[in-house]
Scaffold this motif. Structure first.
Motif, PDB file in Angstrom:
ATOM      1  N   LEU A  21       0.853  -1.185   0.000  1.00 24.44           N
ATOM      2  CA  LEU A  21       0.000   0.000   0.000  1.00 24.44           C
ATOM      3  C   LEU A  21       0.888   1.234   0.000  1.00 24.44           C
ATOM      4  CD1 LEU A  21      -2.413  -1.171   2.853  1.00 24.44           C
ATOM      5  CD2 LEU A  21      -2.542  -1.708   0.413  1.00 24.44           C
ATOM      6  N   ASP A  25       1.012   5.338  -0.156  1.00 24.96           N
ATOM      7  CA  ASP A  25       0.291   6.613  -0.058  1.00 24.96           C
ATOM      8  C   ASP A  25       1.026   7.485   0.947  1.00 24.96           C
ATOM      9  OD1 ASP A  25      -1.754   8.697   0.492  1.00 24.96           O
ATOM     10  OD2 ASP A  25      -3.078   7.352  -0.632  1.00 24.96           O
ATOM     11  N   LEU A  59      -3.768   5.322   4.235  1.00 27.05           N
ATOM     12  CA  LEU A  59      -3.229   3.987   4.491  1.00 27.05           C
ATOM     13  C   LEU A  59      -4.095   3.244   5.499  1.00 27.05           C
ATOM     14  CD1 LEU A  59       0.591   4.809   4.635  1.00 27.05           C
ATOM     15  CD2 LEU A  59      -0.597   3.526   2.847  1.00 27.05           C
ATOM     16  N   LEU A  97      -7.208   2.024   3.694  1.00 27.46           N
ATOM     17  CA  LEU A  97      -6.926   0.859   2.854  1.00 27.46           C
ATOM     18  C   LEU A  97      -6.777  -0.398   3.710  1.00 27.46           C
ATOM     19  CD1 LEU A  97      -4.401   2.356   0.261  1.00 27.46           C
ATOM     20  CD2 LEU A  97      -6.752   1.601  -0.176  1.00 27.46           C
ATOM     21  N   GLU A  98      -6.093  -0.276   4.829  1.00 30.43           N
ATOM     22  CA  GLU A  98      -5.921  -1.427   5.721  1.00 30.43           C
ATOM     23  C   GLU A  98      -7.265  -1.912   6.246  1.00 30.43           C
ATOM     24  OE1 GLU A  98      -1.423  -0.618   7.512  1.00 30.43           O
ATOM     25  OE2 GLU A  98      -3.182   0.197   8.530  1.00 30.43           O
ATOM     26  N   LEU A 110      -0.387  -6.890   4.885  1.00 29.89           N
ATOM     27  CA  LEU A 110      -0.435  -5.556   4.310  1.00 29.89           C
ATOM     28  C   LEU A 110       0.821  -4.796   4.703  1.00 29.89           C
ATOM     29  CD1 LEU A 110      -4.165  -4.718   5.165  1.00 29.89           C
ATOM     30  CD2 LEU A 110      -3.266  -5.811   3.099  1.00 29.89           C
ATOM     31  N   ARG A 133       2.966  -1.195   4.429  1.00 29.94           N
ATOM     32  CA  ARG A 133       2.835   0.230   4.171  1.00 29.94           C
ATOM     33  C   ARG A 133       4.090   0.825   3.541  1.00 29.94           C
ATOM     34  NH1 ARG A 133       0.251   3.974   8.773  1.00 29.94           N
ATOM     35  NH2 ARG A 133      -1.827   3.034   9.030  1.00 29.94           N
ATOM     36  N   LEU A 157      -1.046  -1.276  -4.508  1.00 29.05           N
ATOM     37  CA  LEU A 157      -2.010  -0.186  -4.577  1.00 29.05           C
ATOM     38  C   LEU A 157      -1.218   1.107  -4.454  1.00 29.05           C
ATOM     39  CD1 LEU A 157      -3.850  -2.615  -4.009  1.00 29.05           C
ATOM     40  CD2 LEU A 157      -5.294  -1.108  -2.642  1.00 29.05           C
TER      41      LEU A 157
END
Length: 227
Positions: free
Chosen positions: A9, A11, A17, A20-21, A31, A33, A53
């Motif tokens: 992810l 961002d 973030l 999204l999580e 996931l 970051r 993403l």
């Protein structure tokens, strides 16, 4: 135990973030970051990811630049990238995203269910590819080891082939179910193409395994060429 897939992810905004999580936590995958393009590229040096993403608007290296770097690296060029953007500059902006190598381009605010469904497809494809590579590696090891299993015990050729065939059949069944799901859901063309590629690899491995059956001659050479 099946190893979880990693989803990257990217961002620069912590709140994005977190969102999204929250959306993707239901997939029960790992996931990871990254708050910048540079941080994302560092993560990609050491870990394998099922999908990325990637936010488009970031200070410094933006999403387009980050994607260009990802696609230039042999290790990462085939990882699917889904662009996320808060603004829409029209068809030209969208085309730039696809030209940078994205498999999808989603504008914020997006439907959480749709995003989760899209990501889950690429996670499933990644897991099937991992299983296929493991089966191919196992087949090579056992052939090179003269029919010995991973545990070191020697098996009769017929029993070894039966075991490998059963393992491959399980992967084939899952891949077929996934392909039907993609057809039913009218999924993204990139996901359908990836699934088709997986099925072709499975077909090649099945032919190589069938060539090892008694009475068909040695298929060791064809197995190596298929993996």
């Amino acid at each position: 135990m099946v190893q979880k897939a990693k989803i990257l992810l990217v961002d620069d905004r912590p709140e994005n973030l977190l969102a999204l999580e929250a959306i993707l936590s239901a997939l029960d995958q790992t996931l990871v970051r990254a708050s910048s393009g540079e941080e994302a590229l560092k993560a990609l040096l050491t870990d394998d990811f099922a999908v990325i993403l990637l936010d488009v608007q970031m200070p410094g290296m933006d999403g387009f630049e980050t994607a260009a770097h990802i696609k230039r690296r042999e290790r990462t060029r085939d990882i699917p990238i889904i662009f996320l953007t808060a603004i829409n500059h029209g068809p030209h902006h969208t085309f730039r995203g696809y030209a940078a190598g994205a498999v999808d381009y989603i504008s914020k605010p997006f439907d959480p269910w749709v995003l989760r469904a899209k990501v889950s497809v690429f996670v499933e494809l990644y897991m099937k590819n991992c299983q296929l590579r493991e089966q191919a590696a196992l087949l090579r090891l056992q052939l090179e080891g003269g029919g010995k299993s991973v545990a070191g015990e020697t098996k009769e050729p017929a029993g070894l082939l039966a075991e490998l065939s059963a393992r491959l059949a399980a992967v084939e069944e899952q891949a077929e179910a996934l392909s039907k799901q993609l057809d039913d859901d009218s999924a993204d063309a990139a996901a359908v193409a990836t699934a088709a590629h997986l099925e072709r690899k499975l077909t090649g491995l099945r032919r190589a395994l069938d060539a090892l059956e008694p009475g068909t001659g040695s298929g060791a050479t064809s197995v190596s060429s298929q993996s």
